[in-house]
Design a protein around this motif. Structure first.
Motif, mmCIF file in Angstrom:
data_model
loop_
_atom_site.group_PDB
_atom_site.id
_atom_site.type_symbol
_atom_site.label_atom_id
_atom_site.label_comp_id
_atom_site.label_asym_id
_atom_site.label_seq_id
_atom_site.Cartn_x
_atom_site.Cartn_y
_atom_site.Cartn_z
ATOM 1 N N ASP A 15 0.811 -1.215 0.000
ATOM 2 C CA ASP A 15 0.000 0.000 0.000
ATOM 3 C C ASP A 15 0.848 1.270 0.000
ATOM 4 O O ASP A 15 0.315 2.375 -0.122
ATOM 5 C CB ASP A 15 -0.975 0.004 1.186
ATOM 6 N N GLN A 16 2.175 1.100 0.133
ATOM 7 C CA GLN A 16 3.076 2.253 0.084
ATOM 8 C C GLN A 16 3.989 2.211 -1.145
ATOM 9 O O GLN A 16 4.848 3.073 -1.329
ATOM 10 C CB GLN A 16 3.942 2.303 1.342
ATOM 11 N N LEU A 17 3.788 1.202 -1.991
ATOM 12 C CA LEU A 17 4.690 0.996 -3.122
ATOM 13 C C LEU A 17 4.711 2.198 -4.066
ATOM 14 O O LEU A 17 5.778 2.631 -4.506
ATOM 15 C CB LEU A 17 4.293 -0.260 -3.885
ATOM 16 N N GLU A 18 3.555 2.745 -4.374
ATOM 17 C CA GLU A 18 3.494 3.834 -5.342
ATOM 18 C C GLU A 18 4.268 5.059 -4.887
ATOM 19 O O GLU A 18 4.861 5.769 -5.699
ATOM 20 C CB GLU A 18 2.034 4.199 -5.626
ATOM 21 N N SER A 19 4.276 5.343 -3.601
ATOM 22 C CA SER A 19 5.020 6.501 -3.120
ATOM 23 C C SER A 19 6.491 6.171 -2.887
ATOM 24 O O SER A 19 7.379 6.943 -3.256
ATOM 25 C CB SER A 19 4.395 7.038 -1.827
ATOM 26 N N LEU A 20 6.771 5.017 -2.299
ATOM 27 C CA LEU A 20 8.153 4.693 -1.952
ATOM 28 C C LEU A 20 9.007 4.299 -3.153
ATOM 29 O O LEU A 20 10.235 4.406 -3.104
ATOM 30 C CB LEU A 20 8.177 3.581 -0.900
ATOM 31 N N LYS A 21 8.373 3.849 -4.228
ATOM 32 C CA LYS A 21 9.168 3.438 -5.391
ATOM 33 C C LYS A 21 9.933 4.616 -5.993
ATOM 34 O O LYS A 21 10.894 4.414 -6.737
ATOM 35 C CB LYS A 21 8.278 2.798 -6.449
ATOM 36 N N ASN A 22 9.528 5.842 -5.664
ATOM 37 C CA ASN A 22 10.222 7.023 -6.179
ATOM 38 C C ASN A 22 11.519 7.316 -5.436
ATOM 39 O O ASN A 22 12.305 8.155 -5.874
ATOM 40 C CB ASN A 22 9.314 8.246 -6.091
ATOM 41 N N PHE A 23 11.736 6.641 -4.302
ATOM 42 C CA PHE A 23 12.863 6.996 -3.452
ATOM 43 C C PHE A 23 13.756 5.816 -3.074
ATOM 44 O O PHE A 23 14.745 6.007 -2.373
ATOM 45 C CB PHE A 23 12.343 7.662 -2.172
ATOM 46 N N TYR A 24 13.423 4.615 -3.522
ATOM 47 C CA TYR A 24 14.222 3.430 -3.194
ATOM 48 C C TYR A 24 14.501 2.609 -4.446
ATOM 49 O O TYR A 24 13.652 2.521 -5.345
ATOM 50 C CB TYR A 24 13.475 2.519 -2.208
ATOM 51 N N LYS A 25 15.674 2.000 -4.462
ATOM 52 C CA LYS A 25 15.904 0.910 -5.403
ATOM 53 C C LYS A 25 15.065 -0.254 -4.892
ATOM 54 O O LYS A 25 15.264 -0.734 -3.767
ATOM 55 C CB LYS A 25 17.386 0.527 -5.452
#
Length: 459
Positions: free
Chosen positions: A240-250
Motif C-alpha cells: 500500500d506504500q509501493l506507489e510513493s516509496l518506489k520514487n525513493f528506493y531501489k
C-alpha cells in the motif's frame, strides 16, 4: 546554475521520508552526465565519477588519499548498480544514463546478477542466469542477519579464537535481527562477482575436503585480483506504500519466507515463501585489486536510515529511528523474548558520523545523478565511508596463519547502521583479519564465506 541545483536538491531531500514523498520537478537529463573534474576532489590524475556502467580501473591514483578513495567508491557504486544484461555480471550497455534508477524499474542491477552465497556453495551447479524467463528474474532471500556467513553453530572457544572479543556481540546477539519503524524486519543477502564465484566453483571449494586440501597446499585461500563481494540490506516495502516509496528506493522483487520461530540454536525457522517488494537500505562493496590486496571496503546507505546521535533532523521521518521513542538506541533484540515486529531504535554513533568531505562529495554525486535523471532513485543514497590499506601487503608476503596483516587499513571508523547496527564501534578488520579455515587456521583472504562449508555436508 550549480547553486540553484544544489538548493533545489536540499529542499527535495528534506521533503522525502521513510513512508512517503513528493515527486521532483523535471530537470534536463543527458546520457553519460558528469560534472567537470574541477568540481570533484578526486586527485589530479583520477577521472571524476560519472553515471556509467564502466567499473573503475585500479589506476595509479588509487590508494593515494582518502578523498581519492571516496571517489573510487562512488564510481564502483554507480557502475555496479547499472542494469544487468542477459549475461550474469555484465551491464546492459544499451541502457542509458537518462534512465538510470528509474522508479518502478524492478529489473536487477549488475551486482544482483552475481551468484548468491547459497548458489556458490551448493553441491550442484547453480542455475543459469535467466533474466528473460516467463516471470522475469526472481531471487530468493532468507537471511535476517548480516553475520549469518559466520557459522553460529561453531563452538564458542573456536569462534573466540577466530574472531576475538565478545562473540555474542560480533554475532549480533546470536543471530538477532533489525526491525524498521514500520514493524518489518530487514533482510540480507551476500553475492560474489563471477571472478570470485568461478574461483570457488572451479576449485570445488564448496566441498569441505577440497577446501581443506586447497588451503593446506596454498597456505590459505587467496582470491584472484578483482574479486568482489557484495552484502546488501533490504527493507520490506508494504504494497500500500509501493506507489510513493518506489520514487525513493531501489526496489527489487524477491521470494521471502515467513519466520515461524527459532530453534535451540536461535536460528530462524522458515515457513512458506511469498513475493515481496524490497527496498535497498544498505550496501557493502568489497573489492580486491593489485593496489588493495587487503580489499577496499566501501559502504553505502539510504539517506533516511537513521540520524547521527544528537543530530536528529525533525523534518525527516527515519526508517530506523523514532524521535518519540524512549528505547535505548542500538540494542539488539533477543530471540525468544522480543517480538520480530518491535521496531529497533537506531542512531549512528558520533564516532562514525559521515565526514564533512564525504558529505560534500555525496551532495555533488547526488546532484550529478539528478541532473542525468531527475527521477533517479539513486540520488537518495549516500556513501558512509571507505576503508583501504595505506601500506598494502601482497598475498605472498602476508601471514600464512590467521590473523592476517591489515596493510595499514584506514580509517578506523566505518560502520553501516543496517549491518553493524549493534557493533558500530568495531571496524571491518577487527573481525575479517581472523577469517580462516581448519584447525591450522589457514587464512581465507579476509572473507568469512567459507564458514558456510561444513564437514557434515560431505557425501
Amino acid at each position: 546554475m550549480r547553486t540553484l541545483l544544489f538548493s533545489f536538491f536540499l529542499l527535495s531531500l528534506i521533503s522525502i521520508s521513510c513512508e512517503s514523498g513528493k515527486k521532483d520537478k523535471k530537470l534536463n537529463s543527458r546520457v553519460g552526465f558528469s560534472q567537470k573534474m574541477a568540481d570533484f576532489d578526486c586527485g589530479a590524475f583520477c577521472d571524476p565519477p560519472s553515471v556509467t556502467y564502466q567499473l573503475p580501473a585500479d589506476s595509479s591514483c588509487v590508494n593515494s588519499s582518502q578523498n581519492v578513495m571516496n571517489c573510487f567508491a562512488w564510481k564502483n557504486f554507480l557502475a555496479l548498480n547499472w542494469l544487468a544484461s542477459d549475461q550474469r555480471g555484465v551491464p546492459d550497455t544499451a541502457a542509458v544514463a537518462a534512465d538510470y534508477g528509474m522508479p518502478g524499474d524492478y529489473k536487477p542491477t549488475v551486482w544482483e546478477s552475481y551468484l548468491s552465497i547459497d548458489d556458490v556453495f551448493a553441491s550442484k551447479p547453480p542455475a543459469q542466469w535467466n533474466l528473460r524467463s516467463k516471470n522475469g528474474y526472481m531471487k530468493y532471500i532468507n537471511e535476517i542477519n548480516k553475520f549469518t556467513d559466520i557459522n553460529a553453530s561453531l563452538p564458542k572457544p573456536k569462534l573466540k579464537a577466530m574472531l576475538g572479543g565478545n562473540v555474542d556481540e560480533i554475532m549480533q546477539a546470536k543471530g538477532a535481527w533489525l526491525t524498521d519503524q514500520s514493524g518489518n524486519i530487514v533482510w540480507y543477502e551476500i553475492r560474489m562477482n563471477t571472478i570470485e564465484s568461478d574461483f570457488v566453483r572451479d576449485n570445488k571449494l564448496y566441498n569441505y575436503g577440497s577446501l581443506s586440501a586447497f588451503a593446506a597446499q596454498n597456505q590459505g585461500v587467496w582470491f584472484p585480483m578483482e574479486s568482489i563481494e557484495i552484502k546488501a540490506a533490504w527493507r520490506i516495502i508494504p504494497e500500500d506504500q509501493l506507489e510513493s516509496l518506489k520514487n525513493f528506493y531501489k526496489i527489487s522483487m524477491a521470494m521471502v519466507p515467513e519466520i515461524e520461530g527459532f530453534d535451540k540454536n536461535n536460528k530462524p525457522i522458515y515457513g512458506k515463501y511469498s513475493q515481496k517488494y524490497l527496498g535497498l537500505v544498505g550496501l557493502h562493496i568489497i573489492r580486491k585489486t593489485n593496489q588493495s590486496p587487503q580489499f577496499t571496503w566501501m559502504t553505502f546507505e539510504h539517506v533516511n536510515n537513521a540520524p547521527t546521535d544528537g543530530k536528529v533532523d525533525p523534518s525527516v521521518k527515519y526508517c530506523f529511528y523514532d524521535p518519540k521513542s524512549t528505547d535505548k538506541p542500538n540494542q539488539s533484540p533477543v530471540p525468544g523474548k522480543d517480538s520480530l515486529n518491535k521496531p529497533v531504535q537506531v542512531v549512528r554513533i558520533a564516532d562514525n558520523a559521515i565526514s564533512p568531505e564525504i558529505q560534500q562529495l555525496n551532495k555533488q554525486i547526488q546532484n550529478m545523478i539528478k541532473a542525468s535523471n531527475p527521477k533517479s532513485v539513486w540520488q537518495y543514497y549516500q556513501l558512509v565511508n571507505v576503508q583501504w590499506p595505506e601500506n598494502p601487503v601482497k598475498d605472498k608476503d602476508n601471514n600464512k596463519k590467521a590473523p592476517l596483516m591489515t596493510g595499514g587499513i584506514t580509517p578506523k571508523n566505518i560502520a553501516n547502521v543496517t549491518m553493524e547496527t549493534y557493533i558500530q564501534e568495531k571496524q571491518c578488520m577487527d573481525c575479517h583479519k581472523n577469517a580462516s579455515v581448519g584447525d591450522q587456521k589457514y587464512p581465507t583472504d579476509y572473507s568469512f564465506i567459507f564458514l558456510k562449508v561444513k564437514p557434515k555436508l560431505e557425501k
